[in-house]
Motif scaffolding. Structure first.
Motif, PDB file in Angstrom:
ATOM      1  N   LEU A   1       0.742  -0.623  -0.027  1.00  0.00           N
ATOM      2  CA  LEU A   1       0.219   0.304  -0.112  1.00  0.00           C
ATOM      3  C   LEU A   1       1.098   1.429   0.109  1.00  0.00           C
ATOM      4  O   LEU A   1       0.421   2.485  -0.210  1.00  0.00           O
ATOM      5  CB  LEU A   1      -1.351   0.110   1.292  1.00  0.00           C
ATOM      6  CG  LEU A   1      -2.025  -1.308   0.977  1.00  0.00           C
ATOM      7  CD1 LEU A   1      -2.962  -1.026   2.994  1.00  0.00           C
ATOM      8  CD2 LEU A   1      -2.932  -0.908  -0.254  1.00  0.00           C
ATOM      9  N   GLY A   2       2.152   1.065   0.266  1.00  0.00           N
ATOM     10  CA  GLY A   2       3.170   2.212   0.002  1.00  0.00           C
ATOM     11  C   GLY A   2       2.685   3.375   1.455  1.00  0.00           C
ATOM     12  O   GLY A   2       3.378   4.392   1.497  1.00  0.00           O
ATOM     13  N   VAL A   3       2.675   2.340   3.099  1.00  0.00           N
ATOM     14  CA  VAL A   3       2.119   3.093   4.067  1.00  0.00           C
ATOM     15  C   VAL A   3       3.832   3.086   4.647  1.00  0.00           C
ATOM     16  O   VAL A   3       4.109   1.728   4.821  1.00  0.00           O
ATOM     17  CB  VAL A   3       1.034   2.815   4.553  1.00  0.00           C
ATOM     18  CG1 VAL A   3      -0.120   4.120   3.317  1.00  0.00           C
ATOM     19  CG2 VAL A   3       0.692   1.854   4.483  1.00  0.00           C
ATOM     20  N   GLU A   4       3.508   3.014   5.904  1.00  0.00           N
ATOM     21  CA  GLU A   4       4.217   2.838   6.901  1.00  0.00           C
ATOM     22  C   GLU A   4       3.693   2.132   7.750  1.00  0.00           C
ATOM     23  O   GLU A   4       2.489   1.794   7.828  1.00  0.00           O
ATOM     24  CB  GLU A   4       4.484   4.131   8.195  1.00  0.00           C
ATOM     25  CG  GLU A   4       5.465   4.594   7.329  1.00  0.00           C
ATOM     26  CD  GLU A   4       6.972   5.165   7.045  1.00  0.00           C
ATOM     27  OE1 GLU A   4       7.185   4.026   7.757  1.00  0.00           O
ATOM     28  OE2 GLU A   4       7.555   5.125   5.961  1.00  0.00           O
ATOM     29  N   PRO A   5       3.821   1.049   8.689  1.00  0.00           N
ATOM     30  CA  PRO A   5       3.809  -0.633   9.188  1.00  0.00           C
ATOM     31  C   PRO A   5       2.688  -0.102  10.245  1.00  0.00           C
ATOM     32  O   PRO A   5       1.784  -0.869  10.491  1.00  0.00           O
ATOM     33  CB  PRO A   5       5.130  -1.296   9.870  1.00  0.00           C
ATOM     34  CG  PRO A   5       5.886  -0.866   8.907  1.00  0.00           C
ATOM     35  CD  PRO A   5       5.740   0.458   7.919  1.00  0.00           C
ATOM     36  N   GLY A   6       2.832   1.271  10.924  1.00  0.00           N
ATOM     37  CA  GLY A   6       2.616   2.349  11.885  1.00  0.00           C
ATOM     38  C   GLY A   6       1.069   2.244  11.706  1.00  0.00           C
ATOM     39  O   GLY A   6      -0.389   2.067  12.031  1.00  0.00           O
ATOM     40  N   THR A   7       1.526   2.607  10.038  1.00  0.00           N
ATOM     41  CA  THR A   7      -0.378   3.067   9.513  1.00  0.00           C
ATOM     42  C   THR A   7      -1.427   1.927   9.969  1.00  0.00           C
ATOM     43  O   THR A   7      -2.317   1.661   9.034  1.00  0.00           O
ATOM     44  CB  THR A   7      -0.552   4.273   7.971  1.00  0.00           C
ATOM     45  OG1 THR A   7       0.778   4.888   8.325  1.00  0.00           O
ATOM     46  CG2 THR A   7      -0.785   4.406   7.047  1.00  0.00           C
ATOM     47  N   VAL A   8      -0.213   0.699   8.722  1.00  0.00           N
ATOM     48  CA  VAL A   8      -1.522  -0.274   8.498  1.00  0.00           C
ATOM     49  C   VAL A   8      -2.036  -0.835  10.584  1.00  0.00           C
ATOM     50  O   VAL A   8      -3.815  -1.148   9.973  1.00  0.00           O
ATOM     51  CB  VAL A   8      -0.637  -1.354   8.022  1.00  0.00           C
ATOM     52  CG1 VAL A   8      -1.461  -2.544   8.103  1.00  0.00           C
ATOM     53  CG2 VAL A   8      -0.018  -1.403   6.755  1.00  0.00           C
ATOM     54  N   ARG A   9      -1.148  -0.604  10.740  1.00  0.00           N
ATOM     55  CA  ARG A   9      -1.753  -1.228  12.266  1.00  0.00           C
ATOM     56  C   ARG A   9      -3.021  -0.428  12.822  1.00  0.00           C
ATOM     57  O   ARG A   9      -3.856  -1.053  13.586  1.00  0.00           O
ATOM     58  CB  ARG A   9      -0.504  -1.309  13.492  1.00  0.00           C
ATOM     59  CG  ARG A   9       0.156  -2.231  13.469  1.00  0.00           C
ATOM     60  CD  ARG A   9       2.241  -2.747  14.653  1.00  0.00           C
ATOM     61  NE  ARG A   9       2.665  -1.624  14.497  1.00  0.00           N
ATOM     62  CZ  ARG A   9       3.411  -1.489  13.510  1.00  0.00           C
ATOM     63  NH1 ARG A   9       3.711  -2.301  12.500  1.00  0.00           N
ATOM     64  NH2 ARG A   9       4.513  -0.540  13.549  1.00  0.00           N
ATOM     65  N   VAL A  10      -2.868   0.762  12.421  1.00  0.00           N
ATOM     66  CA  VAL A  10      -3.713   1.959  12.512  1.00  0.00           C
ATOM     67  C   VAL A  10      -4.598   1.368  12.295  1.00  0.00           C
ATOM     68  O   VAL A  10      -5.872   1.660  12.913  1.00  0.00           O
ATOM     69  CB  VAL A  10      -2.874   3.407  12.704  1.00  0.00           C
ATOM     70  CG1 VAL A  10      -4.279   4.080  13.305  1.00  0.00           C
ATOM     71  CG2 VAL A  10      -2.362   3.723  13.642  1.00  0.00           C
ATOM     72  N   ARG A  11      -4.947   1.504  10.917  1.00  0.00           N
ATOM     73  CA  ARG A  11      -6.150   0.300  10.199  1.00  0.00           C
ATOM     74  C   ARG A  11      -6.332  -0.409  10.199  1.00  0.00           C
ATOM     75  O   ARG A  11      -7.699  -0.004  10.301  1.00  0.00           O
ATOM     76  CB  ARG A  11      -5.674   0.841   8.915  1.00  0.00           C
ATOM     77  CG  ARG A  11      -5.200   2.237   7.813  1.00  0.00           C
ATOM     78  CD  ARG A  11      -4.672   2.720   6.573  1.00  0.00           C
ATOM     79  NE  ARG A  11      -4.444   3.368   6.298  1.00  0.00           N
ATOM     80  CZ  ARG A  11      -3.908   3.911   5.224  1.00  0.00           C
ATOM     81  NH1 ARG A  11      -3.941   2.878   4.226  1.00  0.00           N
ATOM     82  NH2 ARG A  11      -3.630   5.204   4.602  1.00  0.00           N
ATOM     83  N   LEU A  12      -5.412  -1.360  10.666  1.00  0.00           N
ATOM     84  CA  LEU A  12      -6.173  -2.237  11.355  1.00  0.00           C
ATOM     85  C   LEU A  12      -7.189  -2.491  12.923  1.00  0.00           C
ATOM     86  O   LEU A  12      -8.335  -3.070  13.030  1.00  0.00           O
ATOM     87  CB  LEU A  12      -5.203  -3.282  11.574  1.00  0.00           C
ATOM     88  CG  LEU A  12      -4.359  -4.134  10.768  1.00  0.00           C
ATOM     89  CD1 LEU A  12      -3.092  -4.763  10.871  1.00  0.00           C
ATOM     90  CD2 LEU A  12      -5.395  -5.465  10.157  1.00  0.00           C
ATOM     91  N   SER A  13      -6.479  -1.378  13.446  1.00  0.00           N
ATOM     92  CA  SER A  13      -7.427  -1.604  15.034  1.00  0.00           C
ATOM     93  C   SER A  13      -8.332  -0.814  14.418  1.00  0.00           C
ATOM     94  O   SER A  13      -9.099  -0.760  15.059  1.00  0.00           O
ATOM     95  CB  SER A  13      -6.509  -0.759  15.565  1.00  0.00           C
ATOM     96  OG  SER A  13      -6.926  -0.400  17.117  1.00  0.00           O
ATOM     97  N   ARG A  14      -8.412   0.419  13.972  1.00  0.00           N
ATOM     98  CA  ARG A  14     -10.076   1.221  13.849  1.00  0.00           C
ATOM     99  C   ARG A  14     -10.477   0.034  12.816  1.00  0.00           C
ATOM    100  O   ARG A  14     -11.736   0.978  12.863  1.00  0.00           O
ATOM    101  CB  ARG A  14      -9.430   2.693  13.149  1.00  0.00           C
ATOM    102  CG  ARG A  14      -8.789   3.149  13.714  1.00  0.00           C
ATOM    103  CD  ARG A  14      -8.256   4.873  12.997  1.00  0.00           C
ATOM    104  NE  ARG A  14      -7.927   5.399  13.960  1.00  0.00           N
ATOM    105  CZ  ARG A  14      -7.442   6.964  14.263  1.00  0.00           C
ATOM    106  NH1 ARG A  14      -6.798   6.829  12.091  1.00  0.00           N
ATOM    107  NH2 ARG A  14      -5.826   7.303  14.077  1.00  0.00           N
TER     108      ARG A  14
END
Length: 182
Positions: free
Chosen positions: A153-166
């Motif tokens: 997705l071209g994003v940071e792993p932290g962004t993926v974790r936030v999106r997963l959580s939300r």
């Protein structure tokens, strides 16, 4: 022994870039992405065909099978986003009065899965924003790790974790009170 012998030509064809072998291997993944990211079955079919037609026409070279899979996922997400957000789709008005009242797309409701639970989960997943839907689909249905999703997705792993959580929180909110009422 026969199973191994039958798998070898398929693997060899896949490594050689045989379009038919690629379609056989990745069809459910691409269709799953298309269905969860478009408004209806017809749009999902269009995305599915566009992804594999693009693959066939471009004949891209890949370093390995993971690179091919990443290319297919990225292409499917881009095609689905393009179909879903096209100016033509934004201006179409449904003809059925029941769909005008509810504000839903007429073809989206005809898509059903095998069980009520699957249908409820599918509707909840489709109601999420694109970014959360993509991450949840790739994480849970394609079993991709967070780092791999971030690369795709071209994003940071932290962004993926936030999106997963939300996304999980929104899914939980949507599902409570339904079939999974606590």
């Amino acid at each position: 022994m026969d199973a191994e012998a039958s798998e070898e030509p398929s693997t060899a064809r896949l490594l050689a870039g045989d379009t038919h072998a690629v379609v056989e291997r990745y069809e459910s993944m691409i269709y799953g992405i298309a269905v969860t990211h478009t408004a209806c079955r017809g749009d999902a079919d269009d995305v599915y065909q566009e992804v594999f037609l693009t693959y066939h026409r471009r004949c891209p070279a890949f370093n390995d099978e993971e690179h091919r899979k990443a290319w297919l996922i990225t292409t499917a997400l881009h095609c689905a986003r393009r179909v879903r957000h096209s100016s033509w789709r934004m201006r179409v008005v449904p003809l059925s009065p029941s769909h005008v009242e509810t504000g839903t797309a007429s073809a989206a409701d005809d898509f059903t899965l095998a069980t009520d639970e699957q249908n409820v989960l599918f509707r909840a997943l489709r109601s999420l924003p694109d970014s959360q839907r993509s991450v949840l689909y790739l994480f849970y249905f394609e079993d991709l790790p967070v780092a791999r999703i971030a690369d795709l997705l071209g994003v940071e792993p932290g962004t993926v974790r936030v999106r997963l959580s939300r996304g999980r929180a929104q899914m939980r909110d949507k599902l409570l009170g339904g079939l999974w009422d606590e």
